[in-house]
Design an enzyme around this catalytic site. Structure first.
Site, PDB file in Angstrom:
ATOM      1  N   TYR A 148       5.113 -12.333   5.510  1.00 11.38           N
ATOM      2  CA  TYR A 148       3.961 -11.895   4.728  1.00 11.38           C
ATOM      3  C   TYR A 148       3.719 -12.888   3.598  1.00 11.38           C
ATOM      4  O   TYR A 148       4.566 -13.050   2.718  1.00 11.38           O
ATOM      5  CB  TYR A 148       4.261 -10.494   4.192  1.00 11.38           C
ATOM      6  CG  TYR A 148       3.235  -9.841   3.311  1.00 11.38           C
ATOM      7  CD1 TYR A 148       1.901 -10.264   3.269  1.00 11.38           C
ATOM      8  CD2 TYR A 148       3.589  -8.751   2.527  1.00 11.38           C
ATOM      9  CE1 TYR A 148       0.978  -9.637   2.465  1.00 11.38           C
ATOM     10  CE2 TYR A 148       2.674  -8.103   1.716  1.00 11.38           C
ATOM     11  CZ  TYR A 148       1.374  -8.554   1.685  1.00 11.38           C
ATOM     12  OH  TYR A 148       0.454  -7.917   0.883  1.00 11.38           O
ATOM     13  N   LYS A 171       1.489 -12.416   8.401  1.00 10.68           N
ATOM     14  CA  LYS A 171       0.397 -11.706   7.735  1.00 10.68           C
ATOM     15  C   LYS A 171      -0.070 -12.633   6.625  1.00 10.68           C
ATOM     16  O   LYS A 171       0.646 -12.870   5.656  1.00 10.68           O
ATOM     17  CB  LYS A 171       0.857 -10.362   7.164  1.00 10.68           C
ATOM     18  CG  LYS A 171      -0.231  -9.634   6.379  1.00 10.68           C
ATOM     19  CD  LYS A 171       0.302  -8.408   5.660  1.00 10.68           C
ATOM     20  CE  LYS A 171      -0.799  -7.796   4.778  1.00 10.68           C
ATOM     21  NZ  LYS A 171      -0.299  -6.649   3.978  1.00 10.68           N
ATOM     22  N   THR A 199       0.831  -1.202   0.000  1.00 14.15           N
ATOM     23  CA  THR A 199       0.000   0.000   0.000  1.00 14.15           C
ATOM     24  C   THR A 199       0.864   1.251   0.000  1.00 14.15           C
ATOM     25  O   THR A 199       0.525   2.259  -0.637  1.00 14.15           O
ATOM     26  CB  THR A 199      -0.932   0.003   1.228  1.00 14.15           C
ATOM     27  OG1 THR A 199      -1.633  -1.239   1.282  1.00 14.15           O
ATOM     28  CG2 THR A 199      -1.925   1.145   1.172  1.00 14.15           C
ATOM     29  N   VAL A 203      -3.805  -6.546   9.240  1.00 16.66           N
ATOM     30  CA  VAL A 203      -3.000  -5.522   8.584  1.00 16.66           C
ATOM     31  C   VAL A 203      -3.900  -4.956   7.498  1.00 16.66           C
ATOM     32  O   VAL A 203      -4.221  -5.638   6.519  1.00 16.66           O
ATOM     33  CB  VAL A 203      -1.703  -6.099   7.993  1.00 16.66           C
ATOM     34  CG1 VAL A 203      -0.944  -5.008   7.241  1.00 16.66           C
ATOM     35  CG2 VAL A 203      -0.830  -6.689   9.095  1.00 16.66           C
TER      36      VAL A 203
END
Length: 316
Positions: A146, A174, A60, A213
């Site tokens: 992640y 995540k 992001t 998240v």
């Protein structure tokens, strides 16, 4: 003292206690530099809205469009300005193990509380190679792994995470695969944050996830915090689903970049290859804001529909 042996002051429990971690957007000036005034406002809004952690330079935040100098500078800036009020998690992952090691050394040197690490993408590796990649960065400090196969092209399967779970700096995962994978880890006592905003409510309350998240919390941090802290709330989940669906109508971060510009909290400047959402989607966003309530969104201006010519594309 070698950097990999340096003592990090953040404990594993400091990170596993976080319920809402926002994957923060990086705003730009028309000349291509970071808009640090707008960035600081965004971080302040996260803190005021109840976010406890911030991912800096993640998907992001467009870390993949930054030079490493920019990346580490932004991590250091965030720590320097906000590190006593929010946990700073730097995305220092790479598909090159050597690059990931170097960036992670630098990130912890400028004070980040934890690192976010993705598995090697494009130049994919074996399961053994993946474990070795993560073991190379784990000694430096608290680490969240992640897993987002839709972006990397390779799933981090449970045997990899289980092989790493005993390391004192392995904080958790995540996870973007879904509820069953979340439950697989929570049943084994491994901390998991949902990486899917549309699933985070159920992952938290039905499958045992630590939290989320979130991309959506860039816009409505208070509502996402409520989703993570106040027990099962199907009404709030349903209220947020149109916004969440809109935020992923095209690849992240295109919609959130567009939304923050429409809310007047970031300039309508996008780094290529990202381009703003089309006009009909910009109109739809204003209607979504009205339906949820402008008071729940960050910023003070009314949401407005920007014209195509309002957006600036940069390639720096």
């Amino acid at each position: 003292m070698r950097s990999t042996e340096a003592k990090n002051r953040t404990s594993k429990s400091d990170i596993t206690s976080l319920r809402l971690i926002t994957a923060v957007k990086t705003p730009y000036l028309p000349d291509g530099r970071f808009d640090l005034e707008a960035y600081d406002y965004l971080i302040n809004m996260q803190i005021e809205g109840g976010a406890e952690g911030a991912i800096v330079g993640g998907t992001t935040g467009e870390g993949h469009l930054m030079s490493w100098d920019e990346h580490i500078m932004l991590i250091g800036h965030t720590v320097n300005c906000f590190g006593t009020r929010i946990k700073v998690i730097g995305n220092t992952g790479s598909n090159s193990t050597g690059e990931a090691v170097h960036a992670t050394e630098q990130g912890f040197a400028v004070g980040m509380h934890a690192a976010l690490h993705i598995n090697p993408y494009y130049g994919k590796t074996s399961t053994e190679g993946m474990v070795a990649h993560f073991k190379a960065v784990l000694p430096m400090g608290p680490t969240i792994i992640y897993n987002v196969p839709s972006r990397t092209g390779q799933d981090i399967l449970p045997p990899v995470i289980e092989a790493l779970s005993g390391h004192p700096n392995m904080v958790g995962v995540k996870e973007c695969v879904g509820h069953e994978r979340v439950k697989c880890y929570t049943d084994k006592g491994i901390s998991v944050w949902s990486g899917n905003d549309d699933e985070c409510h159920d992952s938290r309350w039905k499958y045992g996830a630590t939290g989320v998240v979130s991309v959506t919390s860039n816009l409505v941090p208070g509502l996402v915090r409520s989703l993570m802290y106040e027990g099962e709330n199907a009404t709030l989940r349903e209220k947020l689903l149109p916004l969440i669906k809109w935020l992923f109508c095209e690849p992240n971060p295109i919609p959130v970049d567009t939304a923050l510009a429409q809310l007047g909290v970031a300039r309508p400047v996008l780094r290529l290859p990202y381009k703003a959402l089309p006009l009909e989607k910009r109109v739809e966003f204003v209607r979504i804001v009205e339906a949820i309530g402008r008071e729940h969104f960050i910023g003070k201006r009314e949401a407005r529909v920007l014209d195509d010519e309002d957006f600036i594309s940069i390639c720096r």
